[in-house]
Design a protein around this motif. Structure first.
Motif: not given
Ligand code: PLP
Length: 453
Positions: A145-171
């Motif tokens: 598993g990976i743990i991240a911070l809320a509202d983080a941004y780590h890029g736009d590939t799927l793995g990175a979005v998994g860590a930087g999920y934003l409901e408003s962008f990625h739903a």
């Protein structure tokens, strides 16, 4: 450089017929005028009408040395005449070797290996996979598993979005993602206790790590500044506590320094402020001073060693990108690091950092500004009237010849580190004028358009 105005309009018309812009609302874009940039020199960008803009965002944080630095341009030209591409799979080339040597000698001590990728997202993607596969290779597939911070941004590939999920962008793509649990992020702007910080904000992350420790491979953070979240600057002690927490639970720490690495915070790496050595450190953007795409993951030797085959196990890292460590991009990165050293960029940018800190403290007193903050060569304000005010002020700034972009209700300035004093003062004056002029926010896109014109 001046071109007839019709050529600017013609370019815009063609653009609207065939281009799709990232992070750009189509309807708004079609309504508003937008610059078509044809040239860059130092801190200045010039559009097809000959209008100049001071680059207050260093072209998405990349152009730390301004545009068209002659030594970097020359290094690119020289390398392009010799070797344009050669793969790193099972082979090597001198520029990749030299860049790896330079980066590992500059990096926090212990990061002895450089893995190259093409852009920030692909570096993050590689770092996440390295962390997880490392545990797998050592017989701990449950630590995935990976743990991240809320509202983080780590890029736009799927793995990175998994860590930087934003409901408003990625739903819409939620089902494609492996979402990391996210801890509440440090947010000094909204913290009641910010004047007597006791790092209460760390509690949420600590709780999450303790809950998931047995199944977690890594924690990923943007050290000291959560950029896309709204330039949330947080104290180095937070990182120190995180390093200790990860050590206690045998969890890897990934520092995503794509935005802040290579001098932006006043130190070469943001982790240096905390004397923290992460297990994996991602670099991109400023690595080539914004001239060519290149990114890197710097890694500890012990982690690298977990990818050596054993007699019974193929432990290879089956991950790579065609253009990783491209020789021309590597030459640009080497030249960038040489300029930092030979022109003493970090030292010379101290004055710029002071000017930003004092101007942004002053901006904090403006009626339209709710909060302000700064770190290194980054100045941040939060607009009292929220998102429309930030958008409005950014439009006005562009009209005044200062290129900035709003981030929600946040406006920020992150100029090239070698911006001359006169240009910097001009940026700060235009920033302030834009803030002052944004007191009344226009209601409609039509009004916004009128301002832009
Ligand atoms: N990580 C951070 C912290 C970033 O700010 C960004 C881009 O803004 C990325 C990763 C992704 O980098 P890229 O846009 O080069 O893929």
């Amino acid at each position: 450089m001046s071109m007839p105005p019709s050529s600017h309009n013609e370019l815009r018309r063609k653009d609207l017929r065939c281009l799709w812009h990232p992070y750009t609302r189509i309807n708004d874009f079609e309504m508003l005028e937008f610059p078509v940039i044809v040239q860059g020199s130092g801190p200045t960008l010039t559009d097809a009408d000959g209008k100049c803009y001071l680059d207050g965002i260093s072209s998405w944080w990349c152009a730390v040395l301004g545009h068209g630095h002659p030594r970097i341009v020359e290094a690119i030209q020289r390398q392009a005449a010799v070797l344009q591409h050669s793969i790193l799979g099972g082979m090597s080339h001198p520029r990749a070797i030299e860049l790896a040597e330079r980066l590992t000698s500059l990096a926090p001590r212990g990061l002895t290996r450089a893995y190259f990728a093409g852009d920030g997202s692909s570096a993050v993607e590689a770092a996440l996979r390295m962390a997880v596969q490392s545990f797998h290779n050592q017989g701990h597939p449950e630590r995935k598993g990976i743990i991240a911070l809320a509202d983080a941004y780590h890029g736009d590939t799927l793995g990175a979005v998994g860590a930087g999920y934003l409901e408003s962008f990625h739903a819409p793509i939620r089902h494609l993602l492996n979402r990391a649990p996210q801890a509440p992020s440090p947010h000094c702007f909204t913290c009641e206790a910010r004047s007597r910080c006791d790092l209460r904000c760390f509690g949420g992350l600590q709780q999450l790590v303790e809950e998931y420790a047995a199944t977690t491979a890594a924690v990923i953070v943007e050290p000291l500044v959560q950029g896309s979240a709204g330039m949330r600057i947080y104290p180095p002690d937070y990182l120190r506590r995180l390093r200790q927490l990860c050590d206690r639970h045998g969890i890897l720490l990934i520092a995503d320094e794509i935005a802040v690495g290579i001098g932006r915070t006043g130190r070469m790496f943001a982790c240096d402020h905390a004397d923290v050595v992460p297990d994996l450190l991602c670099l991109g953007k400023a690595l080539t001073a914004g001239t060519l795409p290149l990114s890197a993951v710097l890694v500890r030797e012990e982690l690298f060693d977990t990818f050596r085959d054993t007699p019974r196990q193929d432990r290879t890292f089956y991950h790579g990108h065609t253009f990783c460590g491209n020789p021309i991009a590597a030459a640009a990165a080497i030249a960038t690091l040489e300029v930092f050293e030979q022109e003493d960029i970090l030292h010379r940018s101290i004055q710029l950092q002071h000017a930003i800190a004092s101007a942004f403290t002053r901006f904090g007193g403006l009626a339209c500004v709710d909060r302000c903050n700064s770190l290194g060569a980054i100045g941040v304000v939060r607009m009292r009237e929220g998102i429309p005010a930030a958008r409005h002020a950014a439009r006005i700034a562009i009209n005044l010849g200062l290129l900035i972009r709003p981030l929600g209700d946040i406006l920020y300035l992150c100029p090239p580190l070698n911006t001359p004093e006169v240009a910097l003062q001009s940026m700060l004056a235009r920033f302030e004028e834009a803030l002052e002029s944004a007191k009344t926010v226009p209601e409609s896109i039509g009004e916004l358009r009128a301002i832009a014109e």
